[in-house]
Design a protein around this motif. Sequence first.
Motif, PDB file in Angstrom:
ATOM      1  N   ASP A 282       0.834  -1.207   0.000  1.00 36.00           N
ATOM      2  CA  ASP A 282       0.000   0.000   0.000  1.00 36.00           C
ATOM      3  C   ASP A 282       0.870   1.259   0.000  1.00 36.00           C
ATOM      4  N   ALA A 283       1.990   1.199   0.727  1.00 32.48           N
ATOM      5  CA  ALA A 283       2.885   2.365   0.786  1.00 32.48           C
ATOM      6  C   ALA A 283       3.600   2.578  -0.543  1.00 32.48           C
ATOM      7  N   ASP A 284       3.984   1.485  -1.202  1.00 30.82           N
ATOM      8  CA  ASP A 284       4.678   1.586  -2.488  1.00 30.82           C
ATOM      9  C   ASP A 284       4.260   0.402  -3.369  1.00 30.82           C
ATOM     10  N   PRO A 285       3.209   0.568  -4.164  1.00 36.50           N
ATOM     11  CA  PRO A 285       2.719  -0.540  -5.002  1.00 36.50           C
ATOM     12  C   PRO A 285       3.751  -1.077  -5.987  1.00 36.50           C
ATOM     13  N   ASP A 286       4.819  -0.319  -6.230  1.00 45.73           N
ATOM     14  CA  ASP A 286       5.875  -0.797  -7.132  1.00 45.73           C
ATOM     15  C   ASP A 286       6.589  -2.030  -6.595  1.00 45.73           C
ATOM     16  N   VAL A 287       6.473  -2.319  -5.286  1.00 44.48           N
ATOM     17  CA  VAL A 287       7.131  -3.515  -4.761  1.00 44.48           C
ATOM     18  C   VAL A 287       6.457  -4.784  -5.297  1.00 44.48           C
ATOM     19  N   ILE A 288       5.222  -4.662  -5.773  1.00 44.87           N
ATOM     20  CA  ILE A 288       4.535  -5.796  -6.404  1.00 44.87           C
ATOM     21  C   ILE A 288       4.576  -5.647  -7.928  1.00 44.87           C
TER      22      ILE A 288
END
Length: 347
Positions: A282-288
Amino acid sequence: MKKAILYINQFFGQIGGEDKADFSPVIKEGLVGPAIELNKNLNAQVTHTIICGDNFMGSNTEEAVNIILDFLKDKEFDIFIAGPAFQAGRYGAACGTICKVIKEKFNVPVISSMHEENPGVEMFKKDMYILKGGKSAAKMRNDIKAMASLGNKLLNSEEVLGADKEGYYERGIRHQVFREDQKPASDRVVEMLVKKLNNEPFETELKIPVMDRVAIAPAIKDLSKSNIAVVNTGGIVPIDNPDRIQSASATRWGRYDIKGIDDLKGGVYKTIHAGFDPAAADADPDVIVPIDALRAYEKENKIGKLHDYFYSTVGTGTTQAEAARMAKEMIPYLREDNVDGIILVST
């Protein structure tokens, strides 16, 4: 009286939900959750209930197993039962893992129950009795009764019949038996052939498993000229989840425009996946969905182009059949834009 021990996860052990999936093993004397119903139907006393978080078993398997073995070293028990695990993949894997170890270490019968889509079935069905269970906890009572019924046979040293009659998954073990009708094989095979020629239903006596194999695609010749798309089962969606993708057992998917977007911002996108702690995603969707890294590759000419959309669904509890259907629905969009390769990311 004979004794039994039940293994369950943090949810059915009344510890908590996904927020307690890292819960380390505990053993409680007496009946907790499903142990109450099991104790009613089993010809043995359920003396203890072992509870362990699914993530803890999955991520710290050796530690979890050693803790549980230490719990049991001074316990007397005649049978060990785990679950039922329904369609929950991590739970199924945990049940299979601990049952296999208990069977080897203590030489007692072990039983679990899982839905056919649970990956634990393929992982462990050759090592133990895994009964064909329901998809969700709505089938808890039936699954518990089925495990108790088979457990009673094992406890009483009664003959356990074939998988089709007892309701467990085939284990690949063959026994020579005498048929009640005493009909010779020559007659049976002719009867099957006649039925087949007449397009009538018949059941083979030698089932050959059908493997779902996917041919390996040829390598991309030049990544610097390729069109790359991202598909994810981590549940990354716009903040309002416009396609109403379910957080588990998904039957829906979404396609989201990223033209002109260099990374996915928290608060604009989020995860709706119920199978992991969503805080980081949620904090950084780029991790997915690594749009930021792929844009960098695009600018560095390591890839030719990032496809204008990314595709999302949720993997936890989603059946193979639903996943295949959703993939077939996505393919026309990817072909229309001449996508050369797909990065499939999960959690």
